[in-house]
Design an enzyme around this catalytic site. Structure first.
Site, mmCIF file in Angstrom:
data_model
loop_
_atom_site.group_PDB
_atom_site.id
_atom_site.type_symbol
_atom_site.label_atom_id
_atom_site.label_comp_id
_atom_site.label_asym_id
_atom_site.label_seq_id
_atom_site.Cartn_x
_atom_site.Cartn_y
_atom_site.Cartn_z
ATOM 1 N N ILE A 31 -2.336 -0.399 -4.431
ATOM 2 C CA ILE A 31 -0.839 0.086 -5.043
ATOM 3 C C ILE A 31 -0.543 0.060 -6.431
ATOM 4 O O ILE A 31 0.175 0.832 -6.887
ATOM 5 C CB ILE A 31 0.117 -0.775 -4.247
ATOM 6 N N HIS A 100 -11.332 -9.424 -0.804
ATOM 7 C CA HIS A 100 -11.100 -8.018 -0.866
ATOM 8 C C HIS A 100 -11.958 -7.680 -2.150
ATOM 9 O O HIS A 100 -11.952 -8.549 -3.118
ATOM 10 C CB HIS A 100 -9.578 -7.656 -1.360
HETATM 11 P P1 5GP Z 1 -6.262 -9.809 -6.624
HETATM 12 O O1 5GP Z 1 -5.358 -9.741 -7.727
HETATM 13 O O2 5GP Z 1 -5.730 -10.729 -5.678
HETATM 14 O O3 5GP Z 1 -7.618 -9.575 -6.902
HETATM 15 O O4 5GP Z 1 -5.863 -8.413 -6.083
HETATM 16 C C1 5GP Z 1 -4.621 -7.823 -5.248
HETATM 17 C C2 5GP Z 1 -4.523 -6.415 -5.127
HETATM 18 O O5 5GP Z 1 -3.935 -6.141 -4.192
HETATM 19 C C3 5GP Z 1 -3.829 -6.212 -6.542
HETATM 20 O O6 5GP Z 1 -4.803 -5.267 -7.383
HETATM 21 C C4 5GP Z 1 -2.643 -5.642 -5.916
HETATM 22 O O7 5GP Z 1 -2.194 -4.235 -6.843
HETATM 23 C C5 5GP Z 1 -3.048 -4.989 -4.797
HETATM 24 N N1 5GP Z 1 -1.700 -5.173 -3.819
HETATM 25 C C6 5GP Z 1 -0.621 -6.107 -3.756
HETATM 26 N N2 5GP Z 1 0.125 -5.442 -2.875
HETATM 27 C C7 5GP Z 1 -0.398 -4.385 -2.164
HETATM 28 C C8 5GP Z 1 0.130 -3.495 -1.345
HETATM 29 O O8 5GP Z 1 1.246 -3.635 -0.764
HETATM 30 N N3 5GP Z 1 -0.363 -2.530 -0.995
HETATM 31 C C9 5GP Z 1 -1.713 -2.127 -1.607
HETATM 32 N N4 5GP Z 1 -2.445 -1.049 -1.338
HETATM 33 N N5 5GP Z 1 -2.162 -2.818 -2.390
HETATM 34 C C10 5GP Z 1 -1.335 -4.232 -2.876
#
Ligand code: 5GP
Length: 114
Positions: A31, A100
């Site tokens: 997102i 992820h």
């Molecule tokens: P992290 O920081 O845990 O490695 O990555 C989490 C990712 O999830 C971030 O890049 C963030 O932008 C994405 N993200 C958070 N909430 C949502 C959402 O509701 N939908 C989508 N498609 N991505 C999300």
């Protein structure tokens, strides 16, 4: 394990722009894209992070990694390359506790990352 935003996407409780969906993995656009193409890939069998990879069987983990590779290759139509990132834990800036893979491509990426 607490329900995360990715559990909700997997259960179709909230929408996402899905790019790949099969019996093992789900891939959807981030997102808050950090590159022209920024896709996240989760295994349908939930583990919280890269640290927990051992909780998947060798077959499950192998399928997950191979599918990340397959999805990245298909996104990389121009064959200019991409980056796969697993953020893990607080210092790794993991914000969603559902493993992820980030697939980033479409621009010259910098190294080292911040
Ligand atoms: P992290 O920081 O845990 O490695 O990555 C989490 C990712 O999830 C971030 O890049 C963030 O932008 C994405 N993200 C958070 N909430 C949502 C959402 O509701 N939908 C989508 N498609 N991505 C999300």
């Amino acid at each position: 394990m607490d329900e995360t935003i990715f559990d909700k996407i997997l259960q179709q409780k909230i929408p996402a722009h899905i790019v790949h969906d099969d019996e093992d993995v789900l891939a959807f656009h981030d997102i808050n894209a950090q590159a022209p193409t920024h896709v996240l890939v989760i295994p349908k069998k939930k583990i919280t992070g890269f640290d927990d990879l051992e909780k998947l069987s060798n077959e499950e983990a192998g399928k997950y990694i191979k599918k990340v590779s397959h999805i990245a290759k298909n996104l990389d139509k121009g064959n200019k390359g991409y980056r796969i990132v697993f953020n893990n834990g607080e210092d790794g800036q993991q914000t969603v506790n559902y493993i992820h893979a980030h697939i980033l491509l479409g621009r010259q990426l910098k190294w080292p990352p911040g």
